[in-house]
Design an enzyme around this catalytic site. Sequence first.
Site, PDB file in Angstrom:
ATOM      1  N   ASP A  25       0.823  -1.206   0.000  1.00  0.00           N
ATOM      2  CA  ASP A  25       0.000   0.000   0.000  1.00  0.00           C
ATOM      3  C   ASP A  25       0.862   1.263   0.000  1.00  0.00           C
ATOM      4  OD1 ASP A  25      -2.279   1.866   0.717  1.00  0.00           O
ATOM      5  OD2 ASP A  25      -3.257  -0.080   0.951  1.00  0.00           O
ATOM      6  N   SER A  76      -6.794   3.816  -1.800  1.00  0.00           N
ATOM      7  CA  SER A  76      -6.863   2.394  -1.476  1.00  0.00           C
ATOM      8  C   SER A  76      -8.218   1.788  -1.783  1.00  0.00           C
ATOM      9  CB  SER A  76      -6.516   2.177   0.000  1.00  0.00           C
ATOM     10  OG  SER A  76      -5.194   2.592   0.255  1.00  0.00           O
ATOM     11  N   HIS A 137     -11.861  11.451  -0.509  1.00  0.00           N
ATOM     12  CA  HIS A 137     -13.036  11.241   0.337  1.00  0.00           C
ATOM     13  C   HIS A 137     -14.172  12.195  -0.019  1.00  0.00           C
ATOM     14  CE1 HIS A 137     -11.202   8.504   3.358  1.00  0.00           C
ATOM     15  NE2 HIS A 137     -10.099   9.116   3.010  1.00  0.00           N
ATOM     16  N   ASP A 168      -4.838  14.363   2.024  1.00  0.00           N
ATOM     17  CA  ASP A 168      -4.992  14.144   0.585  1.00  0.00           C
ATOM     18  C   ASP A 168      -4.651  15.403  -0.202  1.00  0.00           C
ATOM     19  OD1 ASP A 168      -5.868  11.524   1.009  1.00  0.00           O
ATOM     20  OD2 ASP A 168      -7.914  12.203   1.346  1.00  0.00           O
ATOM     21  N   ARG A 204      -8.912  15.771  10.531  1.00  0.00           N
ATOM     22  CA  ARG A 204      -9.508  14.476  10.176  1.00  0.00           C
ATOM     23  C   ARG A 204      -8.911  13.305  10.932  1.00  0.00           C
ATOM     24  NH1 ARG A 204      -7.598  12.814   4.176  1.00  0.00           N
ATOM     25  NH2 ARG A 204      -8.037  10.746   5.006  1.00  0.00           N
ATOM     26  N   ARG A 211     -11.599   4.765  11.038  1.00  0.00           N
ATOM     27  CA  ARG A 211     -12.084   3.672  10.202  1.00  0.00           C
ATOM     28  C   ARG A 211     -11.700   2.333  10.811  1.00  0.00           C
ATOM     29  NH1 ARG A 211      -8.208   4.211   4.876  1.00  0.00           N
ATOM     30  NH2 ARG A 211      -6.216   3.753   5.861  1.00  0.00           N
ATOM     31  N   ARG A 284     -16.477   8.569  -0.099  1.00  0.00           N
ATOM     32  CA  ARG A 284     -15.769   7.334   0.222  1.00  0.00           C
ATOM     33  C   ARG A 284     -16.259   6.779   1.546  1.00  0.00           C
ATOM     34  NH1 ARG A 284      -9.199   6.348   0.168  1.00  0.00           N
ATOM     35  NH2 ARG A 284      -9.137   4.772   1.808  1.00  0.00           N
ATOM     36  N   ASP A 286     -14.937   4.264   3.892  1.00  0.00           N
ATOM     37  CA  ASP A 286     -14.271   3.666   5.048  1.00  0.00           C
ATOM     38  C   ASP A 286     -14.256   4.582   6.270  1.00  0.00           C
ATOM     39  OD1 ASP A 286     -12.457   5.349   3.776  1.00  0.00           O
ATOM     40  OD2 ASP A 286     -10.757   3.992   3.951  1.00  0.00           O
ATOM     41  N   ARG A 287     -14.073   5.876   6.075  1.00  0.00           N
ATOM     42  CA  ARG A 287     -14.018   6.800   7.214  1.00  0.00           C
ATOM     43  C   ARG A 287     -15.355   7.494   7.475  1.00  0.00           C
ATOM     44  NH1 ARG A 287      -8.977   7.312   9.325  1.00  0.00           N
ATOM     45  NH2 ARG A 287      -7.213   6.693   8.005  1.00  0.00           N
ATOM     46  N   LYS A 359      -5.898  -1.689   6.945  1.00  0.00           N
ATOM     47  CA  LYS A 359      -6.178  -2.029   5.544  1.00  0.00           C
ATOM     48  C   LYS A 359      -6.940  -3.344   5.397  1.00  0.00           C
ATOM     49  CE  LYS A 359      -4.045   1.573   3.880  1.00  0.00           C
ATOM     50  NZ  LYS A 359      -4.687   2.621   3.047  1.00  0.00           N
ATOM     51  N   ASP A 427       1.688   3.520   2.937  1.00  0.00           N
ATOM     52  CA  ASP A 427       0.613   4.499   2.897  1.00  0.00           C
ATOM     53  C   ASP A 427       0.427   5.187   4.241  1.00  0.00           C
ATOM     54  OD1 ASP A 427      -1.496   5.856   1.512  1.00  0.00           O
ATOM     55  OD2 ASP A 427      -2.928   4.632   2.596  1.00  0.00           O
ATOM     56  N   HIS A 431       1.550   9.022   4.925  1.00  0.00           N
ATOM     57  CA  HIS A 431       0.591  10.080   5.235  1.00  0.00           C
ATOM     58  C   HIS A 431       1.052  10.990   6.377  1.00  0.00           C
ATOM     59  CE1 HIS A 431      -2.678   9.498   2.523  1.00  0.00           C
ATOM     60  NE2 HIS A 431      -2.974   8.282   2.927  1.00  0.00           N
ATOM     61  N   ASP A 468      -1.425  -0.398  -4.589  1.00  0.00           N
ATOM     62  CA  ASP A 468      -2.738   0.122  -4.966  1.00  0.00           C
ATOM     63  C   ASP A 468      -2.686   1.585  -5.396  1.00  0.00           C
ATOM     64  OD1 ASP A 468      -2.019   0.888  -2.424  1.00  0.00           O
ATOM     65  OD2 ASP A 468      -4.011   0.649  -1.556  1.00  0.00           O
ATOM     66  N   HIS A 469      -1.623   2.287  -5.033  1.00  0.00           N
ATOM     67  CA  HIS A 469      -1.407   3.687  -5.408  1.00  0.00           C
ATOM     68  C   HIS A 469      -0.065   4.098  -4.835  1.00  0.00           C
ATOM     69  CE1 HIS A 469      -2.205   4.892  -1.267  1.00  0.00           C
ATOM     70  NE2 HIS A 469      -3.280   4.125  -1.310  1.00  0.00           N
ATOM     71  N   HIS A 499      -1.447  11.126  -1.543  1.00  0.00           N
ATOM     72  CA  HIS A 499      -1.079  10.118  -2.529  1.00  0.00           C
ATOM     73  C   HIS A 499      -0.436  10.785  -3.737  1.00  0.00           C
ATOM     74  CE1 HIS A 499      -4.526   7.365  -0.864  1.00  0.00           C
ATOM     75  NE2 HIS A 499      -3.545   7.557  -0.006  1.00  0.00           N
TER      76      HIS A 499
END
Length: 552
Positions: A25, A76, A137, A168, A204, A211, A284, A286-287, A359, A427, A431, A468-469, A499
Site C-alpha cells: 500500500d 486504497s 473522500h 490528501d 480528520r 475507520r 468514500r 471507510d471513514r 487495511k 501508505d 501520510h 494500490d497507489h 497520494h
Amino acid sequence: MSSLVLPKHRSFPGVSGPVVVVVMDGIGVGKHNDGNAVWLARTPHLDWLAVNAPSTTLAAHGKAAGLPSDDDMGNSEVGHNALGAGRVFDQGAKLVNNAIADGSLFEGEAWRLAIARVKNTGKPLHFMGLLSDGNVHSHIDHLAAMLKAADAVGVEKVRIHALIDGRDVPQTSALTYVERIERELAAINGKGGRDYRVASGGGRMKITMDRYEADWPMVERGWRLHVRGEGRGFPSLEAAIKTLREEDPAVIDQNLPGFVIVDGSGKPVGPIEDGSAVLFFNFRGDRAIEITRAFEDPHFDKFDRGPKPDVFYAGMMQYDGDLQLPKRFLVPPPAIDRTLGEYLVAAGKRSYASSETQKYGHVTYFWNGNRSGKFDDARETYFEVPSDTLPFEERPWMKASEITDALIAQLKSQKHDFYRINYANGDMVGHTGVRDASIMAVEAVDLSIGRLLPVVKALNGVLLVTADHGNADEMYELVKKTGAFETLADGSPKPKTSHTLNPVPFHVYAPGYTFAIDTTVQKPGLANMGATVLHLLGLSAPEDYLPSLIAG
C-alpha cells in the site's frame, strides 16, 4: 453460482502451487530524488525482483481507477475495487460529479426528504465532511453545489461541520478551502433571509473520521463537537485554524484539535438538534461508516451519545451496502458484481485474505466489490492483525512481520489456492509526512517480501507484487513548473502527505515457470490483476475482464 463457473484456460493448466498477491500500500514508482522514500530505502528484494523477474508498472490513478480524470490521485478504496473486480467502474467522485451535473442528486429521495424535514421544522440543514479538493473522500465543489441548491429551494439555515484535511492535499493548505467556503456562504447570506454558517471543525485524524473501529474515541470527540456543541470555542473557522497553528507551529492540518464556532455570547452556533437534517458529504465509505453508525444504530454502544437527536441522516453514498449504512444516500454507489472472489468460489478455489486493521477492509470489503462478509465460509479465510494505536511514524514497521508470519503459516499448510495480503506501511506512514520513518516503512515491507520468496519457491507457486497507489514515493511537495521541492520558511523541503499520480510496480516471481509480461496489453492498470490471477490458476477470464498481464 453456476453462471459464474469459468472454463479452463485455453493454453495453460495453471501453476501447481499457490498464487499470492502482495499489495504494498502506498509504494509507487517515482523520481529518484531525496523526497522518494521508496528509492532511498534499502530494498534488496524489490531491487532483485525488478531485475530478475518479469516486471512492469501499472496505472493506479485517474481513469484507470474509475476517477474523473488522470489528474485525480488513486486511493486504497478504488485501487482494491479495481484489483478485485477485474475491470474499471466509475467511482465515487465521478458518480457524484455526474449526479450533480445532470441534477439527479437533487431529484433523489434523500435530498428531497432532507429539504422537506428542515423546511417543516425550521431547523438547520447540516453538512458534515472533509473540506478540501483532494477528491479521495470528498470535494469542496460538491459542498458548494449543495449549498447553492439548498438556497435555491428556500432552505433558510445551514450549518457546516468542517473536517480539516492536510492528508490528501498539502499538509497546511486548510485556509485555501476556508476562504473558498466563506466566500460561498457570504454570497448566500448577502442576499438576505439566510443564515448559513460553519458550526464546528477539527483535523480528520483527531475527530470523526476513524475507520475499521481502530479508534472510537476519535468519533466520540467529533460527536461531542458536531452534535452537542461541546468544545473550545472560536468566532470563525479561520480564527480557529490560525490560533491553533500559532499555539503549536508544528501541527499539521490533519492533526488540528477539534473546536466549535460560537456567537458573541459564547454560545455554539450549530449543535445538531431534533428536527434537523444531516448530510455527510464524503463519498468514500471507510471513514464515514462509524459516524454513520453513531447517527443510525439504535443499539449503539461504542460511546455515550447522550440524548441522541431525532434527525434525518443521509450520506453522499451508501458506505456499506450489506449493512445498509446509511439507510438514505444521495448518490447510488457503483454496482460491482462478478468479482474475482466470486469466480474463485464458483471454481472451487480456496482463498486467504489478510492485513492489519488499517487495511483489512481493503483486502476484504473493497476487494470484493464493496461487499461485507465472505462469499463462502468454507472456501475463504480472512485474518485481521490488530493495528497499533500509536502514531505510525513511531512504529513504521507496523504489523508487517505479523502479517507475514500468518501468511507463511497458511502457505505451509497448503489449505488455499489463492492468497492476498496488504502491507499498510507505505501508505499510513507516508501520510504522516515524515520521510525517514517512511524509508523504514518501505524497508519493513521489503524485508517481509524477502521472507516470502523462498516459501513461494518451495511450493512451486507464483508471487505477484504490486501496490494500490503511490504515497511514500513523494514525501516532499514539488513545484509543478520546475519540479523542484517546495520549501518552508526555514528552507527545508515542505512535507507531502497525500497520494501520488505515479504508477506502481508489478513483479511476477515465478521460479520454475517461463512467464513474461504481455507487452501487447494497452495501458496496463490495477484492473488487469483479476484476469492475471485467473490465468495463473488455469481459468479463462470473463470476456469483459481486462486482459491478463502474463504471456507464456
